[in-house]
Design a protein around this motif. Structure first.
Motif, mmCIF file in Angstrom:
data_model
loop_
_atom_site.group_PDB
_atom_site.id
_atom_site.type_symbol
_atom_site.label_atom_id
_atom_site.label_comp_id
_atom_site.label_asym_id
_atom_site.label_seq_id
_atom_site.Cartn_x
_atom_site.Cartn_y
_atom_site.Cartn_z
ATOM 1 N N UNK A 161 0.755 -1.300 -0.004
ATOM 2 C CA UNK A 161 -0.089 -0.007 0.021
ATOM 3 C C UNK A 161 0.839 1.224 0.174
ATOM 4 N N UNK A 162 0.328 2.326 -0.571
ATOM 5 C CA UNK A 162 1.249 3.602 -0.798
ATOM 6 C C UNK A 162 0.320 4.626 -0.309
ATOM 7 N N UNK A 163 1.066 5.761 0.416
ATOM 8 C CA UNK A 163 0.277 6.987 0.794
ATOM 9 C C UNK A 163 1.228 7.959 0.556
ATOM 10 N N UNK A 164 0.626 9.050 0.806
ATOM 11 C CA UNK A 164 1.379 10.423 0.813
ATOM 12 C C UNK A 164 0.603 11.628 1.820
ATOM 13 N N UNK A 165 1.521 12.219 2.382
ATOM 14 C CA UNK A 165 1.280 13.090 3.497
ATOM 15 C C UNK A 165 2.268 14.346 3.260
ATOM 16 N N UNK A 166 1.695 15.309 4.060
ATOM 17 C CA UNK A 166 2.542 16.755 4.163
ATOM 18 C C UNK A 166 3.018 16.545 5.531
ATOM 19 N N UNK A 167 4.655 16.662 5.524
ATOM 20 C CA UNK A 167 5.030 16.893 7.021
ATOM 21 C C UNK A 167 5.062 18.302 6.822
ATOM 22 N N UNK A 168 4.400 18.966 7.947
ATOM 23 C CA UNK A 168 4.161 20.292 8.127
ATOM 24 C C UNK A 168 5.437 21.191 9.027
ATOM 25 N N UNK A 169 6.076 21.981 8.600
ATOM 26 C CA UNK A 169 7.366 22.697 9.168
ATOM 27 C C UNK A 169 6.673 23.725 9.967
ATOM 28 N N UNK A 170 5.682 24.453 9.373
ATOM 29 C CA UNK A 170 4.779 25.598 10.104
ATOM 30 C C UNK A 170 3.625 25.367 9.621
ATOM 31 N N UNK A 171 2.413 26.150 10.562
ATOM 32 C CA UNK A 171 1.291 25.885 10.468
ATOM 33 C C UNK A 171 0.824 27.586 10.880
ATOM 34 N N UNK A 172 0.371 28.324 9.712
ATOM 35 C CA UNK A 172 0.013 29.636 10.228
ATOM 36 C C UNK A 172 -1.350 29.713 10.076
ATOM 37 N N UNK A 173 -2.035 30.493 11.002
ATOM 38 C CA UNK A 173 -3.631 30.518 11.620
ATOM 39 C C UNK A 173 -3.975 31.646 10.336
ATOM 40 N N UNK A 174 -4.898 31.460 9.409
ATOM 41 C CA UNK A 174 -5.378 32.473 8.539
ATOM 42 C C UNK A 174 -6.947 32.876 9.303
ATOM 43 N N UNK A 175 -7.371 32.240 10.066
ATOM 44 C CA UNK A 175 -8.615 32.661 10.776
ATOM 45 C C UNK A 175 -9.003 32.045 12.168
ATOM 46 N N UNK A 176 -9.828 32.364 12.588
ATOM 47 C CA UNK A 176 -9.979 31.825 13.914
ATOM 48 C C UNK A 176 -11.001 30.665 13.801
ATOM 49 N N UNK A 177 -11.225 29.874 15.085
ATOM 50 C CA UNK A 177 -11.957 28.890 14.825
ATOM 51 C C UNK A 177 -13.320 29.363 14.902
ATOM 52 N N UNK A 178 -14.405 28.784 14.214
ATOM 53 C CA UNK A 178 -15.665 29.121 13.981
ATOM 54 C C UNK A 178 -16.256 29.098 15.487
ATOM 55 N N UNK A 179 -17.183 30.103 15.907
ATOM 56 C CA UNK A 179 -17.653 30.074 17.084
ATOM 57 C C UNK A 179 -19.061 29.539 16.816
ATOM 58 N N UNK A 180 -19.682 28.870 17.838
ATOM 59 C CA UNK A 180 -21.096 28.288 17.995
ATOM 60 C C UNK A 180 -21.837 29.464 18.307
#
Length: 136
Positions: free
Chosen positions: A99-118
């Motif tokens: 089986x084969x797979x592909x993933x992105x190993x993140x070096x940085x994650x920048x927030x472009x928005x806030x979490x949606x509020x309920x």
């Protein structure tokens, strides 16, 4: 040569963290990106004139400190910018088939928005201190 990936998208699966036997924290989440669909060099539009977009799903993996930040602050629906590299994996399933797979190993994650509020969230909660709570 460099293996560099930059993705801007929306988190569609809440981050999940697991710890390896050696103590490494691994946090994974799913990110969806979209792009306009083209036909004969033109953007395809639906019957109402809106662009038709195709979605692409990406498996994102983070480690240790970055993973803890992602686990703590990222939620489904947030928009983020991920910088990292493509990592291909190969394994054998229970039947012994490759089986084969592909993933992105993140070096940085920048927030472009806030979490949606309920609807029940108080948007001012935590922003103001009640005068009665201030010691005299």
């Amino acid at each position: 040569m460099q293996n560099i990936v930059i993705l801007a998208g929306t988190i569609r699966q809440a981050p999940e963290t697991r710890t390896t036997r050696t103590g490494t924290d691994i946090t994974r989440f799913r990110l969806v990106t979209s792009r306009p669909r083209y036909s004969e060099g033109r953007v395809v539009r639906d019957e109402k004139g809106y662009r038709v977009e195709d979605a692409e799903w990406h498996r994102i993996v983070t480690f240790n400190g970055l993973g803890k930040i992602v686990q703590q602050y990222c939620q489904t629906g947030m928009k983020v910018l991920v910088r990292g590299r493509i990592h291909y994996t190969k394994w054998q399933d229970a039947k012994g088939e490759d089986r084969y797979g592909c993933e992105i190993v993140a070096e940085t994650v920048d927030f472009l928005s806030r979490a949606p509020q309920s609807e029940t969230d108080d948007e001012d909660e935590g922003r103001f201190i009640d005068e009665d709570d201030i010691p005299s």
